[in-house]
Design a protein around this motif. Structure first.
Motif, PDB file in Angstrom:
ATOM      1  N   PHE A 107      31.511  53.309  50.329  1.00 13.92           N
ATOM      2  CA  PHE A 107      32.365  52.819  49.384  1.00 13.92           C
ATOM      3  C   PHE A 107      31.827  52.518  48.183  1.00 13.92           C
ATOM      4  CE2 PHE A 107      34.348  49.306  47.080  1.00 13.92           C
ATOM      5  CZ  PHE A 107      35.553  49.978  46.659  1.00 13.92           C
ATOM      6  N   LEU A 111      32.498  53.817  44.525  1.00 15.14           N
ATOM      7  CA  LEU A 111      32.687  53.144  43.266  1.00 15.14           C
ATOM      8  C   LEU A 111      31.655  53.325  42.335  1.00 15.14           C
ATOM      9  CD1 LEU A 111      34.136  50.368  42.344  1.00 15.14           C
ATOM     10  CD2 LEU A 111      32.514  49.080  43.615  1.00 15.14           C
ATOM     11  N   ARG A 122      37.582  49.262  40.549  1.00 12.01           N
ATOM     12  CA  ARG A 122      37.330  48.865  42.069  1.00 12.01           C
ATOM     13  C   ARG A 122      38.905  49.184  42.519  1.00 12.01           C
ATOM     14  NH1 ARG A 122      33.911  46.274  45.090  1.00 12.01           N
ATOM     15  NH2 ARG A 122      34.594  45.866  47.292  1.00 12.01           N
ATOM     16  N   ASP A 123      39.806  48.735  42.041  1.00 14.98           N
ATOM     17  CA  ASP A 123      41.407  48.754  42.536  1.00 14.98           C
ATOM     18  C   ASP A 123      41.803  50.272  42.454  1.00 14.98           C
ATOM     19  OD1 ASP A 123      41.557  48.338  39.723  1.00 14.98           O
ATOM     20  OD2 ASP A 123      43.456  47.909  40.315  1.00 14.98           O
ATOM     21  N   GLU A 126      39.541  52.132  45.644  1.00 16.32           N
ATOM     22  CA  GLU A 126      39.913  51.696  46.960  1.00 16.32           C
ATOM     23  C   GLU A 126      40.963  52.697  47.604  1.00 16.32           C
ATOM     24  OE1 GLU A 126      40.624  47.468  46.350  1.00 16.32           O
ATOM     25  OE2 GLU A 126      38.677  46.873  47.037  1.00 16.32           O
ATOM     26  N   ASP A 130      39.720  54.755  50.688  1.00 18.07           N
ATOM     27  CA  ASP A 130      40.523  54.521  52.006  1.00 18.07           C
ATOM     28  C   ASP A 130      41.043  55.780  52.527  1.00 18.07           C
ATOM     29  OD1 ASP A 130      39.516  52.041  51.807  1.00 18.07           O
ATOM     30  OD2 ASP A 130      41.603  51.188  51.094  1.00 18.07           O
TER      31      ASP A 130
END
Length: 177
Positions: A107, A111, A122-123, A126, A130
């Motif tokens: 991750f 990022l 980040r949002d 994600e 994911d």
């Protein structure tokens, strides 16, 4: 893109499984036409020989929105390949479970790359991460896929270099396309 974590290989066999994972990732992301060959010889950052189209986003006929979609699409592929590389090595070669440490490392690479190359927060990273992580976890947890990856890695190790046509033929024979 942040090669320091994702491209560290213990040995040639580890590298072979990493490349094999990325090849399957290209198939999953329907990016099979974006490479010309794969190799386990040479620099670990050049194991996949991408076509010029993979790198070129400066098409003047693309609208800003189209260019953005192109860049994000290639970022998604990059994240998927990084995850596929690591999970194939861990789950297929090592026959081990993926722990939270590896997931966190992957991750963090996604990022860093998302911030550096796409100015993503980040949002925004994600859900992309994911999706890639969950898809590759399911894929490499499948015993038939694992067996096919062993066969593909063995072929790659023996031949050292596989052309796009070779890869396509092998993946079809293994029912991975």
């Amino acid at each position: 893109m942040a090669e320091k974590i994702r491209m560290k290989y213990r040995d040639e066999l580890d590298k072979t499984y990493g490349v094999a994972g990325m090849v399957l990732g290209l198939s999953v992301y329907d990016a099979k036409d974006l490479f010309t060959a794969v190799t386990i010889d040479g620099d670990s950052t050049e194991c996949i020989k991408f076509t010029p189209e993979f790198f070129f986003a400066g098409n003047p006929r693309l609208s800003p929105r189209g260019a953005w979609k192109y860049i994000i699409g290639h970022y998604r592929i990059s994240v998927g390949l990084t995850v596929a590389n690591a999970l194939c090595r861990r789950m297929v070669l090592d026959n081990e479970k993926v722990d939270s440490r590896l997931r966190d490392q992957l991750f963090n690479v996604a990022l860093e790359d998302g911030r550096e190359y796409c100015q993503l927060e980040r949002d925004e990273v994600e859900p992309i991460f994911d999706e890639a992580f969950d898809n590759m976890m399911r894929l490499f947890a499948n015993s038939q896929v694992r067996k096919a990856m062993d066969t593909f890695a063995d072929t790659l190790k023996q031949r050292r270099v596989l052309s796009h046509i070779d890869v396509t033929d092998i993946l079809q024979q293994l029912d991975l396309m």
